[in-house]
Design a protein around this motif. Sequence first.
Motif, PDB file in Angstrom:
ATOM      1  N   GLN A   1       0.853  -1.247  -0.028  1.00  0.00           N
ATOM      2  CA  GLN A   1       0.109  -0.321   0.008  1.00  0.00           C
ATOM      3  C   GLN A   1       0.782   1.273   0.017  1.00  0.00           C
ATOM      4  OE1 GLN A   1      -3.477   0.342  -0.288  1.00  0.00           O
ATOM      5  NE2 GLN A   1      -3.415  -1.867  -0.224  1.00  0.00           N
ATOM      6  N   THR A   2       0.471   2.311  -0.747  1.00  0.00           N
ATOM      7  CA  THR A   2       0.891   3.547  -0.594  1.00  0.00           C
ATOM      8  C   THR A   2       0.765   4.143   0.834  1.00  0.00           C
ATOM      9  OG1 THR A   2       0.685   4.126  -2.955  1.00  0.00           O
ATOM     10  CG2 THR A   2       1.076   6.032  -1.468  1.00  0.00           C
ATOM     11  N   PRO A   3       2.066   4.485   1.566  1.00  0.00           N
ATOM     12  CA  PRO A   3       1.824   4.887   3.039  1.00  0.00           C
ATOM     13  C   PRO A   3       1.542   6.322   2.996  1.00  0.00           C
ATOM     14  CG  PRO A   3       4.237   4.397   2.218  1.00  0.00           C
ATOM     15  CD  PRO A   3       3.429   4.172   1.022  1.00  0.00           C
ATOM     16  N   ASP A   4       0.831   6.755   4.130  1.00  0.00           N
ATOM     17  CA  ASP A   4       0.738   8.054   4.645  1.00  0.00           C
ATOM     18  C   ASP A   4       1.922   8.281   5.705  1.00  0.00           C
ATOM     19  OD1 ASP A   4      -1.336   8.937   2.764  1.00  0.00           O
ATOM     20  OD2 ASP A   4      -2.873   8.397   4.347  1.00  0.00           O
ATOM     21  N   LEU A   5       2.625   9.100   5.508  1.00  0.00           N
ATOM     22  CA  LEU A   5       3.813   8.995   6.403  1.00  0.00           C
ATOM     23  C   LEU A   5       3.489  10.331   7.579  1.00  0.00           C
ATOM     24  CD1 LEU A   5       6.901   8.710   4.132  1.00  0.00           C
ATOM     25  CD2 LEU A   5       5.544   6.783   5.643  1.00  0.00           C
ATOM     26  N   ALA A   6       3.271  10.270   8.512  1.00  0.00           N
ATOM     27  CA  ALA A   6       2.809  11.196   9.637  1.00  0.00           C
ATOM     28  C   ALA A   6       4.063  12.244   9.774  1.00  0.00           C
ATOM     29  CB  ALA A   6       2.493  10.832  10.791  1.00  0.00           C
ATOM     30  N   LEU A   7       3.825  13.370   9.603  1.00  0.00           N
ATOM     31  CA  LEU A   7       4.916  14.491   9.547  1.00  0.00           C
ATOM     32  C   LEU A   7       4.524  15.355  10.654  1.00  0.00           C
ATOM     33  CD1 LEU A   7       6.961  15.789   6.669  1.00  0.00           C
ATOM     34  CD2 LEU A   7       6.003  17.170   8.464  1.00  0.00           C
ATOM     35  N   ILE A   8       5.416  15.813  11.516  1.00  0.00           N
ATOM     36  CA  ILE A   8       5.012  16.783  12.576  1.00  0.00           C
ATOM     37  C   ILE A   8       5.709  18.186  12.089  1.00  0.00           C
ATOM     38  CG2 ILE A   8       5.426  17.506  15.089  1.00  0.00           C
ATOM     39  CD1 ILE A   8       6.045  14.473  15.644  1.00  0.00           C
TER      40      ILE A   8
ATOM     41  N   ARG B   1       7.893   2.983   8.259  1.00  0.00           N
ATOM     42  CA  ARG B   1       7.189   2.456   7.133  1.00  0.00           C
ATOM     43  C   ARG B   1       7.924   2.847   5.886  1.00  0.00           C
ATOM     44  NH1 ARG B   1       5.696   0.564   3.486  1.00  0.00           N
ATOM     45  NH2 ARG B   1       3.845   0.248   2.420  1.00  0.00           N
ATOM     46  N   LEU B   2       8.607   3.965   5.894  1.00  0.00           N
ATOM     47  CA  LEU B   2       9.246   4.305   4.920  1.00  0.00           C
ATOM     48  C   LEU B   2      10.529   3.391   4.684  1.00  0.00           C
ATOM     49  CD1 LEU B   2       9.974   6.674   2.801  1.00  0.00           C
ATOM     50  CD2 LEU B   2      11.356   7.805   4.463  1.00  0.00           C
TER      51      LEU B   2
ATOM     52  N   ALA C   1       0.302  15.589   7.762  1.00  0.00           N
ATOM     53  CA  ALA C   1       0.505  16.528   8.865  1.00  0.00           C
ATOM     54  C   ALA C   1      -0.155  15.936  10.135  1.00  0.00           C
ATOM     55  CB  ALA C   1       0.167  17.992   8.960  1.00  0.00           C
ATOM     56  N   GLN C   2       0.612  15.692  11.174  1.00  0.00           N
ATOM     57  CA  GLN C   2       0.082  15.414  12.611  1.00  0.00           C
ATOM     58  C   GLN C   2       0.808  16.127  13.477  1.00  0.00           C
ATOM     59  OE1 GLN C   2       1.619  11.252  14.195  1.00  0.00           O
ATOM     60  NE2 GLN C   2      -0.621  11.113  14.029  1.00  0.00           N
TER      61      GLN C   2
END
Length: 312
Positions: free
Chosen positions: A184-191, A281-282, A295-296
């Motif tokens: 799956q294409t991941p959504d990478l949480a970025l602060i 995940r990356l 964004a998180q």
Amino acid sequence: MSVSQKMPVLEVLQAGPWASLQDAGRFGVRPLGITQGGPADLHAWAWANRLLGNPWNTASVEILLGGLQLEFTGKAWACITGADLGATLDGEPLQLWQPFQLHRGQRLAFATPRQGIRAYLAVAGGFPGLKPVLGSLACVVRERLGGHQGQGQLLQVGDQLPLPGSASSPPARRQHLVVPDYKQTPDLALIPGAQIRHFSGRSLFQAFNTPWQVDQRADRMGVRLTGPRLECQQPKLISEGIALGGVQVPADGQPFVLLNDRQTIGGYPRLGTLTPLACSRLAQCAPGSKVLFRAQGLDQAQREYRSFLQNC
């Protein structure tokens, strides 16, 4: 490391392109210019140990892209998590993310990636007798620190890792385990960080609404992403400390995500920082894969990370 033949060992018959020993990492040493090391995919590494009942900091073998073949001279319980690298035991396919038993003379082999690129091999009880360097067994090749011989070496043909003398059964508990789908294409949480205000509005829209492609320039130090050119008006920066997951944007506007073997300081502006689980995940994304930034907030990221640590 030379291991007595009276001690059961795991012996390397064929070395893959990049197989190394990794525990949780090396901390408190960045003032010395030394990076943390540790597993690129913390999630998979942690569950490999958790499923065997090992303590948190137990070292396991990180296997990149496969090609590794091992022989066991004793009995042990083991577990493989992370990427599906076509693992077989005496030619028979192995089930990932669950413990299995090894017996004397059996051969464990990893082929090529089917899903993800990094697998983790843990053994119940770990690899006793190996000496930590600066408090850790984590192998960092660039700094020549850690690993099975203490000088940052990758596993090579003929290397031996000591096995525990006993092979008690691992616990049966598996609650809270969610096996990732690396296809799956991941959504990478970025602060988002303080420097994000210096990026143009268009760049910020593109950063969080455009898929990024993993570049060929990807290793344990960091992962280059290609996509729209991000523009930043940040005045010249003085180099500052870099955290795991820092998303640097150099002059060409293409972000670079810093991972476990990163340098300790840097002077490029940053969009922010990926969470540890986003970095995990990356680390499973092959060149050419697509990823997205999401964004998180810091509070939510901390809650998710605490929950992960409590369950592992």
